[in-house]
Design an enzyme around this catalytic site. Structure first.
Site, short mmCIF file in Angstrom:
data_model
loop_
_atom_site.label_atom_id
_atom_site.label_comp_id
_atom_site.label_asym_id
_atom_site.label_seq_id
_atom_site.Cartn_x
_atom_site.Cartn_y
_atom_site.Cartn_z
N CYS A 2 64.44 42.26 40.08
CA CYS A 2 65.81 42.72 40.23
C CYS A 2 65.81 44.22 40.48
CB CYS A 2 66.62 42.41 38.97
SG CYS A 2 66.54 40.69 38.46
N THR A 377 50.26 39.61 51.32
CA THR A 377 49.78 40.50 52.37
C THR A 377 48.67 41.42 51.88
OG1 THR A 377 51.81 40.45 53.69
CG2 THR A 377 50.50 42.46 53.81
N SER A 378 48.76 41.90 50.66
CA SER A 378 47.71 42.78 50.12
C SER A 378 46.38 42.04 50.02
CB SER A 378 48.13 43.31 48.74
OG SER A 378 49.28 44.11 48.84
N SER A 422 48.43 46.80 46.06
CA SER A 422 49.83 46.43 45.91
C SER A 422 50.69 47.49 46.57
CB SER A 422 50.20 46.30 44.43
OG SER A 422 51.60 46.23 44.24
N GLN A 423 51.55 47.10 47.49
CA GLN A 423 52.44 48.05 48.15
C GLN A 423 53.30 48.76 47.12
OE1 GLN A 423 55.73 49.94 49.63
NE2 GLN A 423 56.11 47.97 48.69
N SER A 424 53.95 48.00 46.25
CA SER A 424 54.87 48.58 45.27
C SER A 424 54.15 49.21 44.09
CB SER A 424 55.82 47.50 44.74
OG SER A 424 55.10 46.54 43.98
N THR A 427 53.26 44.83 41.30
CA THR A 427 53.07 43.38 41.40
C THR A 427 52.52 42.83 40.09
OG1 THR A 427 52.59 43.70 43.75
CG2 THR A 427 52.06 41.55 42.80
N HIS A 578 36.91 20.10 60.81
CA HIS A 578 36.92 19.55 59.46
C HIS A 578 38.33 19.19 58.99
CE1 HIS A 578 32.68 20.55 58.98
NE2 HIS A 578 32.96 21.70 59.56
#
Length: 682
Positions: A2, A377-378, A422-424, A427, A578
């Site tokens: 939030c 993404t990380s 981690s971008q932020s 995480t 496979h």
């Protein structure tokens, strides 16, 4: 999951309309953190009414819906002016309870709104607390864990031993009962013009603005032990003893404003002077004075919290001429990758220096293993650079999803070096993995895009990727900057390896040319838009490659699924026989990433298998690749660079494709359903 924003004006006259505008603008800056509902709490009385009252306005939907709802409140005079006022606001992403007005924040203690609270995080023991409070006669309205906090502070207040118990003492007692992660801001009718904020595991910072001189640049940390037995003798006495030297305020008791937020992007347009709260800090503002205290003292505690100056500029977080933040951030990549390298890569001497790691470089070089941990993404940035890290460091490199790493209770040793991407920097799973590794004695390294974030503070050392604010939920420029940061680490580690000097120089030359090559790729947007026009009605899409470009396929597929809601799968081309080959037919769209690298011949084999099953491959290939284009339904020709950096160029067409697919399908690119930018809960 939030966004928290709160605003206090002390001796700064503001109309209710101006207060609303400040709160709403703050929420709009934080909407990337969650956007299924929003709410505010402000003083509800219009001066002629003597009884204090808190007015709650909450609405399901985005912040815009709340903004419209505020002006429908006939009971509130928007022109009434407050010399001192405290308002709180919240934008929510549901973790407990469905998105609705009743489940949105602020949550209240009772129907009289005696206490209201906004919360980011998850309270893990809320069911036990709720059961206890219900046994005491407290009635619950919502399904949220946060309502438990509001009821709990009311319970503590109702059972106080002394009439003049302080607001911060109440909050202190409340958080001692909470388990889990939280950032909290409280407002109460019993403490008009006062604010209390605290955090544990979720980010929270305070901005300060005044045209007058501030009393200090370092806010001393106060300590006390408040128990039921000694609260009357200790807490009351100590709080009364607080003098101006222990608080931050405007000299001479002059006008000052305070801004509380989950993220600096909500504060920067008001002030660049901020205080980052640490876990278990309790910040209280009363009579325009900010104090910070903690319940317990530990040897590692800093004695004060410094006011820091942010370098972020407002225009960096605005859309500019682009239709969405994601599009803007894709096109910022020539600048963002340059900023990641600036001051770190010397292209004249072929040297790399990451200042955040230099003091630990000897220890890192002595390690036995590198573990690189991330989510989404990380994690893909770690996969993309694993091969070049192994080559340059000559160490085994494990790449781990943070949640799986924790689930397996993975063995970690003192001679391991663990990277946390981690971008932020907030995480939750990655942060838990960091603490897990620290407990086992490993050296920890953060790779984040956020100064003052939990990961950047809790790691032993780190790399700031310097990509600039990333607002769009789907990460783009942070991925390429994380990629480059890890490559730079490998280059720094290999500086004294004679056998690797030619390879190092090749990679450094490739880094130098990247910004211009990215601009060349971005010039293909119109062609990619035309491709999106053909694909946007499809329900599924495969992205296939191998070697250095396997991570490109994973990341491209993730971008497509998270903002277009199409099923999309990144497939390792070596695994085609496979199982995935069964999906290939003339109806199934297949994107293949085939570059002139050591895997080129093997990718050609996969291409032949796809075309033999009537597949119609769309191929991302090098400009001079005439062999692949002979078998392609369509081609997107990309400039060539050194093999280990090619993934930076090949991922950008997939970022653009996902953007245009989402727009054509009519979806909100920056706010995909069920997702939030900063994943601060497990």
């Amino acid at each position: 999951m939030c966004g928290i924003f709160a605003y206090m004006n002390y001796r700064v006259p503001r109309t209710r309309k101006e207060i609303f505008e400040t709160l709403i603008k703050g929420l709009q800056r934080l909407e990337y953190r969650g956007y299924d509902s929003a709410g505010v709490a402000i003083d509800g009385n219009n001066h002629e009414v003597k009884e204090r009252h808190i007015q709650l306005v909450k609405k399901r939907g985005k912040v815009k819906a709340l903004d419209e709802e505020l002006y429908k409140q006939d009971s509130m005079d928007l022109k009434v002016e407050f010399e001192t006022h405290f308002g709180i606001a919240h934008t929510r992403w549901a973790t407990h309870g469905v998105p609705s007005a009743v489940n949105s924040h602020p949550q209240r203690s009772d129907k009289g709104n005696e206490f209201v609270v906004i919360h980011n995080g998850i309270i893990t023991n809320y069911k036990d607390l709720r059961k206890f409070l219900e046994s005491k006669g407290y009635e619950f309205e919502s399904e949220t864990d946060t309502e438990t906090i509001a009821k709990l502070i009311k319970y503590v207040f109702d059972n106080r031993e002394t009439e003049d118990i302080t607001f911060s003492t109440l909050v202190e007692r409340v958080i001692q009962q909470l388990e889990g992660a939280f950032a909290l801001v409280f407002k109460s009718v019993h403490y008009p013009g006062e604010a209390v904020a605290t955090r544990r595991g979720s980010p929270l910072l305070i901005g300060v603005r005044s045209k007058y001189k501030l009393s200090t640049e370092q806010i001393p940390i106060l300590y006390r032990t408040c128990t039921l037995e000694n609260v009357k003798n200790i807490c009351k006495t100590r709080m009364k003893r607080l003098d101006s030297s222990a608080c931050l305020h405007a000299v001479g008791d002059k006008a000052v404003e305070f801004f509380f937020a989950s993220d600096a992007s909500a504060i920067i347009e008001h002030t660049n002077r901020v205080i980052f709260l640490e876990d278990d800090d309790i910040a209280a503002v009363a009579d325009g004075k900010l104090s910070i205290h903690r319940v317990k003292r530990s040897a590692s505690d800093d004695p004060s919290r410094a006011i820091q100056t942010l370098q972020m500029e407002l225009q960096q977080i605005m859309k500019g001429n682009f239709s969405a933040f994601m599009q803007k951030e894709i096109f910022e990549q020539p600048e963002s990758v340059f900023n990641t390298m600036r001051g770190r890569v010397n292209f004249e001497t072929n040297t790399v220096l990451l200042g955040g790691l230099k003091d630990h470089l000897k220890e890192i070089r002595r390690c036995r293993r590198l573990i690189v941990i991330g989510c989404g993404t990380s994690y893909h940035a770690a996969v993309a650079t694993r091969q070049v890290l192994e080559e340059l460091t000559e160490l085994p490199v494990m790449v781990e999803l943070a949640s799986d790493f924790l689930d397996r209770n993975t063995p970690v040793f003192r001679d391991d070096v663990c990277f946390f991407i981690s971008q932020s920097g907030e995480t939750a799973d990655t942060l838990l993995a960091l603490r897990y590794c620290k407990d086992r004695g490993a050296l920890t390294v953060g790779v984040t895009n956020t100064v003052g974030s939990s990961i950047s503070r809790e790691t032993d050392c780190g790399v700031h990727i310097n990509a600039g604010p990333e607002i769009g939920v789907a990460s783009t420029k942070a991925y390429t900057s994380q990629f480059i940061s890890l490559v730079m680490f490998g280059l720094m580690m290999s500086e004294d390896r004679i056998s690797l000097q030619n390879r190092r120089q090749e990679i450094i030359r490739g880094l130098r040319s990247l910004p211009e090559l990215i601009k060349e790729v971005l010039s293909l947007e119109e062609k990619i838009h035309d491709l999106a026009l053909e694909l946007y009605t499809q329900r599924s899409l495969l992205v296939m490659g191998r070697g250095y470009n396997y991570a490109t396929c994973l990341e491209g597929a993730l971008k497509i699924k998270e903002i277009t809601y199409m099923h999309s799968e990144g497939i390792l081309a070596g695994e085609l026989k496979h199982g995935p080959l069964a999906l290939i037919d003339k109806q199934m769209p297949v994107i293949m990433v085939i570059m002139k690298d050591p895997c080129f011949a093997k990718c050609q084999n996969a291409l032949q298998q796809v075309t033999a099953r009537q597949g119609r491959p769309i191929i991302l290939c090098s400009k001079d690749d005439t062999e692949s284009s002979k078998f392609a339904y369509k081609t997107i020709e990309l400039p060539h660079t050194v093999d280990c950096l090619q993934g930076i160029l090949s991922v950008i067409p997939l970022q653009l494709l996902s953007f245009h697919l989402a727009v054509l399908r009519g979806y909100d690119v920056d706010f995909p359903r069920n997702l939030a930018k900063s994943v601060t809960v497990e």
